[in-house]
Motif scaffolding. Structure first.
Motif, PDB file in Angstrom:
ATOM      1  N   SER A  43       0.822  -1.213   0.000  1.00 43.75           N
ATOM      2  CA  SER A  43       0.000   0.000   0.000  1.00 43.75           C
ATOM      3  C   SER A  43       0.859   1.267   0.000  1.00 43.75           C
ATOM      4  O   SER A  43       0.432   2.297  -0.491  1.00 43.75           O
ATOM      5  CB  SER A  43      -0.948   0.005   1.198  1.00 43.75           C
ATOM      6  OG  SER A  43      -0.231   0.211   2.397  1.00 43.75           O
ATOM      7  N   LYS A  44       2.032   1.195   0.534  1.00 42.37           N
ATOM      8  CA  LYS A  44       2.993   2.305   0.486  1.00 42.37           C
ATOM      9  C   LYS A  44       4.330   1.672   0.097  1.00 42.37           C
ATOM     10  O   LYS A  44       5.135   1.319   0.962  1.00 42.37           O
ATOM     11  CB  LYS A  44       3.103   2.997   1.836  1.00 42.37           C
ATOM     12  CG  LYS A  44       1.830   3.644   2.297  1.00 42.37           C
ATOM     13  CD  LYS A  44       2.128   4.822   3.177  1.00 42.37           C
ATOM     14  CE  LYS A  44       0.857   5.379   3.741  1.00 42.37           C
ATOM     15  NZ  LYS A  44       0.277   6.408   2.990  1.00 42.37           N
ATOM     16  N   PRO A  45       4.556   1.502  -1.206  1.00 38.19           N
ATOM     17  CA  PRO A  45       5.730   0.755  -1.661  1.00 38.19           C
ATOM     18  C   PRO A  45       7.041   1.268  -1.055  1.00 38.19           C
ATOM     19  O   PRO A  45       7.291   2.468  -1.014  1.00 38.19           O
ATOM     20  CB  PRO A  45       5.711   0.966  -3.183  1.00 38.19           C
ATOM     21  CG  PRO A  45       4.302   1.317  -3.518  1.00 38.19           C
ATOM     22  CD  PRO A  45       3.766   2.032  -2.309  1.00 38.19           C
ATOM     23  N   LEU A  46       7.820   0.332  -0.570  1.00 38.80           N
ATOM     24  CA  LEU A  46       9.104   0.654   0.034  1.00 38.80           C
ATOM     25  C   LEU A  46      10.221   0.406  -0.974  1.00 38.80           C
ATOM     26  O   LEU A  46      10.257  -0.645  -1.609  1.00 38.80           O
ATOM     27  CB  LEU A  46       9.354  -0.244   1.249  1.00 38.80           C
ATOM     28  CG  LEU A  46       8.371  -0.150   2.406  1.00 38.80           C
ATOM     29  CD1 LEU A  46       8.651  -1.244   3.432  1.00 38.80           C
ATOM     30  CD2 LEU A  46       8.473   1.216   3.054  1.00 38.80           C
ATOM     31  N   PRO A  47      11.140   1.346  -1.093  1.00 38.94           N
ATOM     32  CA  PRO A  47      12.298   1.058  -1.933  1.00 38.94           C
ATOM     33  C   PRO A  47      13.156  -0.009  -1.245  1.00 38.94           C
ATOM     34  O   PRO A  47      13.106  -0.160  -0.016  1.00 38.94           O
ATOM     35  CB  PRO A  47      13.039   2.398  -2.020  1.00 38.94           C
ATOM     36  CG  PRO A  47      12.501   3.246  -0.937  1.00 38.94           C
ATOM     37  CD  PRO A  47      11.154   2.704  -0.549  1.00 38.94           C
ATOM     38  N   PRO A  48      13.933  -0.771  -2.022  1.00 35.68           N
ATOM     39  CA  PRO A  48      14.788  -1.771  -1.396  1.00 35.68           C
ATOM     40  C   PRO A  48      15.652  -1.137  -0.313  1.00 35.68           C
ATOM     41  O   PRO A  48      16.150  -0.021  -0.455  1.00 35.68           O
ATOM     42  CB  PRO A  48      15.646  -2.277  -2.561  1.00 35.68           C
ATOM     43  CG  PRO A  48      14.806  -2.048  -3.772  1.00 35.68           C
ATOM     44  CD  PRO A  48      14.055  -0.773  -3.477  1.00 35.68           C
ATOM     45  N   GLY A  49      15.785  -1.847   0.782  1.00 35.54           N
ATOM     46  CA  GLY A  49      16.587  -1.344   1.901  1.00 35.54           C
ATOM     47  C   GLY A  49      16.294  -2.124   3.166  1.00 35.54           C
ATOM     48  O   GLY A  49      15.560  -3.108   3.158  1.00 35.54           O
ATOM     49  N   GLN A  50      16.832  -1.634   4.252  1.00 34.02           N
ATOM     50  CA  GLN A  50      16.667  -2.267   5.554  1.00 34.02           C
ATOM     51  C   GLN A  50      15.860  -1.318   6.440  1.00 34.02           C
ATOM     52  O   GLN A  50      16.171  -0.138   6.527  1.00 34.02           O
ATOM     53  CB  GLN A  50      18.052  -2.526   6.159  1.00 34.02           C
ATOM     54  CG  GLN A  50      18.024  -3.256   7.474  1.00 34.02           C
ATOM     55  CD  GLN A  50      19.414  -3.686   7.892  1.00 34.02           C
ATOM     56  OE1 GLN A  50      19.934  -4.640   7.378  1.00 34.02           O
ATOM     57  NE2 GLN A  50      19.999  -2.974   8.841  1.00 34.02           N
ATOM     58  N   TYR A  51      14.831  -1.855   7.072  1.00 37.57           N
ATOM     59  CA  TYR A  51      13.920  -1.056   7.883  1.00 37.57           C
ATOM     60  C   TYR A  51      13.805  -1.667   9.275  1.00 37.57           C
ATOM     61  O   TYR A  51      14.046  -2.859   9.460  1.00 37.57           O
ATOM     62  CB  TYR A  51      12.525  -1.007   7.229  1.00 37.57           C
ATOM     63  CG  TYR A  51      12.546  -0.391   5.852  1.00 37.57           C
ATOM     64  CD1 TYR A  51      12.301   0.962   5.685  1.00 37.57           C
ATOM     65  CD2 TYR A  51      12.814  -1.162   4.723  1.00 37.57           C
ATOM     66  CE1 TYR A  51      12.326   1.544   4.422  1.00 37.57           C
ATOM     67  CE2 TYR A  51      12.853  -0.593   3.462  1.00 37.57           C
ATOM     68  CZ  TYR A  51      12.608   0.752   3.315  1.00 37.57           C
ATOM     69  OH  TYR A  51      12.636   1.318   2.075  1.00 37.57           O
ATOM     70  N   THR A  52      13.410  -0.845  10.225  1.00 35.47           N
ATOM     71  CA  THR A  52      13.185  -1.335  11.579  1.00 35.47           C
ATOM     72  C   THR A  52      11.845  -0.806  12.084  1.00 35.47           C
ATOM     73  O   THR A  52      11.402   0.282  11.700  1.00 35.47           O
ATOM     74  CB  THR A  52      14.341  -0.933  12.524  1.00 35.47           C
ATOM     75  OG1 THR A  52      14.128  -1.505  13.801  1.00 35.47           O
ATOM     76  CG2 THR A  52      14.470   0.561  12.661  1.00 35.47           C
ATOM     77  N   LEU A  53      11.214  -1.609  12.906  1.00 34.21           N
ATOM     78  CA  LEU A  53       9.903  -1.267  13.466  1.00 34.21           C
ATOM     79  C   LEU A  53       9.933  -1.563  14.956  1.00 34.21           C
ATOM     80  O   LEU A  53      10.256  -2.695  15.316  1.00 34.21           O
ATOM     81  CB  LEU A  53       8.823  -2.115  12.784  1.00 34.21           C
ATOM     82  CG  LEU A  53       7.404  -1.966  13.285  1.00 34.21           C
ATOM     83  CD1 LEU A  53       6.856  -0.613  12.849  1.00 34.21           C
ATOM     84  CD2 LEU A  53       6.532  -3.084  12.760  1.00 34.21           C
ATOM     85  N   PRO A  54       9.670  -0.628  15.814  1.00 39.53           N
ATOM     86  CA  PRO A  54       9.472   0.786  15.532  1.00 39.53           C
ATOM     87  C   PRO A  54      10.801   1.452  15.187  1.00 39.53           C
ATOM     88  O   PRO A  54      11.859   0.987  15.602  1.00 39.53           O
ATOM     89  CB  PRO A  54       8.910   1.337  16.835  1.00 39.53           C
ATOM     90  CG  PRO A  54       9.420   0.434  17.896  1.00 39.53           C
ATOM     91  CD  PRO A  54       9.566  -0.918  17.247  1.00 39.53           C
ATOM     92  N   TYR A  55      10.714   2.525  14.415  1.00 37.13           N
ATOM     93  CA  TYR A  55      11.919   3.276  14.063  1.00 37.13           C
ATOM     94  C   TYR A  55      12.160   4.319  15.139  1.00 37.13           C
ATOM     95  O   TYR A  55      11.269   5.059  15.530  1.00 37.13           O
ATOM     96  CB  TYR A  55      11.755   3.967  12.708  1.00 37.13           C
ATOM     97  CG  TYR A  55      12.959   4.800  12.361  1.00 37.13           C
ATOM     98  CD1 TYR A  55      14.116   4.185  11.913  1.00 37.13           C
ATOM     99  CD2 TYR A  55      12.949   6.177  12.523  1.00 37.13           C
ATOM    100  CE1 TYR A  55      15.242   4.937  11.621  1.00 37.13           C
ATOM    101  CE2 TYR A  55      14.066   6.935  12.234  1.00 37.13           C
ATOM    102  CZ  TYR A  55      15.217   6.303  11.784  1.00 37.13           C
ATOM    103  OH  TYR A  55      16.328   7.044  11.507  1.00 37.13           O
ATOM    104  N   CYS A  56      13.381   4.367  15.635  1.00 39.50           N
ATOM    105  CA  CYS A  56      13.769   5.334  16.664  1.00 39.50           C
ATOM    106  C   CYS A  56      14.982   6.096  16.149  1.00 39.50           C
ATOM    107  O   CYS A  56      15.981   5.484  15.749  1.00 39.50           O
ATOM    108  CB  CYS A  56      14.094   4.599  17.963  1.00 39.50           C
ATOM    109  SG  CYS A  56      14.540   5.715  19.295  1.00 39.50           S
ATOM    110  N   ASP A  57      14.899   7.418  16.163  1.00 39.15           N
ATOM    111  CA  ASP A  57      15.937   8.253  15.575  1.00 39.15           C
ATOM    112  C   ASP A  57      17.133   8.477  16.491  1.00 39.15           C
ATOM    113  O   ASP A  57      18.107   9.074  16.084  1.00 39.15           O
ATOM    114  CB  ASP A  57      15.340   9.594  15.149  1.00 39.15           C
ATOM    115  CG  ASP A  57      16.201  10.305  14.127  1.00 39.15           C
ATOM    116  OD1 ASP A  57      16.932   9.624  13.382  1.00 39.15           O
ATOM    117  OD2 ASP A  57      16.155  11.552  14.072  1.00 39.15           O
ATOM    118  N   GLY A  58      17.091   8.020  17.720  1.00 40.39           N
ATOM    119  CA  GLY A  58      18.242   8.208  18.610  1.00 40.39           C
ATOM    120  C   GLY A  58      17.852   8.007  20.062  1.00 40.39           C
ATOM    121  O   GLY A  58      16.682   7.771  20.399  1.00 40.39           O
TER     122      GLY A  58
END
Length: 185
Positions: A51-66
């Motif tokens: 539904s929201k196409p992701l470009p190839p890559g590595q993702y994390t859930l939840p995303y935390c910026d620091g």
């Protein structure tokens, strides 16, 4: 390194041997078949990701910026509620095995070459073949195995899968050692 051409044959045989051992592990013995599990509702998960196409890559859930964001109650709640996941997305389409296998062989060749360079640096061409092979085997074991342990520690790769990867690394190190013992100049 002027001695490296003298060990081209064991380098090549080690790379080919590891490639063949890997093929046997994955296609004949298949002990990695259980390393990945199906999502309970794979179709719904795939639809959600499409539904929201992701470009190839590595993702994390939840995303935390620091670390600052990690201290917020909202982020801590997201971690408590879960799920916590690492997702690797490839480009759509059937993965071409040719390029993947070629890259795997190049990695095998690189590991055998670096192991040979280290052995030549430490003991030189005058080393006894068993000593040279033993060193190549230990270096290869480290090269093939440490990444999986790192992924077990940092990315929660299941320890059972890490153990199988370490068994692979031990086999690859042994194959490499035998190639160098057999063909050391």
């Amino acid at each position: 390194m002027h001695m490296l051409p003298a060990v081209w044959l064991p380098i090549l045989v080690a790379a080919i041997g590891v490639f063949v051992a890997s093929a046997l592990i994955h296609m004949l013995f298949r002990w990695h078949h259980s390393d990945f599990r199906r999502l309970p509702d794979e179709d719904a998960a795939a639809a959600a990701l499409r539904s929201k196409p992701l470009p190839p890559g590595q993702y994390t859930l939840p995303y935390c910026d620091g670390m600052k964001e990690m201290q917020t109650e909202e982020m801590q709640k997201r971690y408590r509620d879960g799920p916590i996941a690492v997702l690797i997305v490839r480009k759509p389409g059937i993965p071409g095995m040719g390029p993947i296998l070629f890259q795997w062989f190049l990695l095998n060749l690189a590991i055998a070459t670096i192991a040979a360079m280290l052995v030549l640096q430490v003991v030189g061409l005058q080393a006894h073949p068993h000593a040279a092979g033993h060193l190549v085997g230990m270096i290869s074991l480290l090269a093939y195995g440490c990444g999986s342990v790192t992924n077990g520690i940092w990315f929660a790769k299941p320890w059972g899968t890490v153990a199988k990867d370490l068994l692979d690394a031990l086999i690859y190190g042994t194959v490499s050692a035998f190639a160098f013992v057999w063909l050391w100049p």
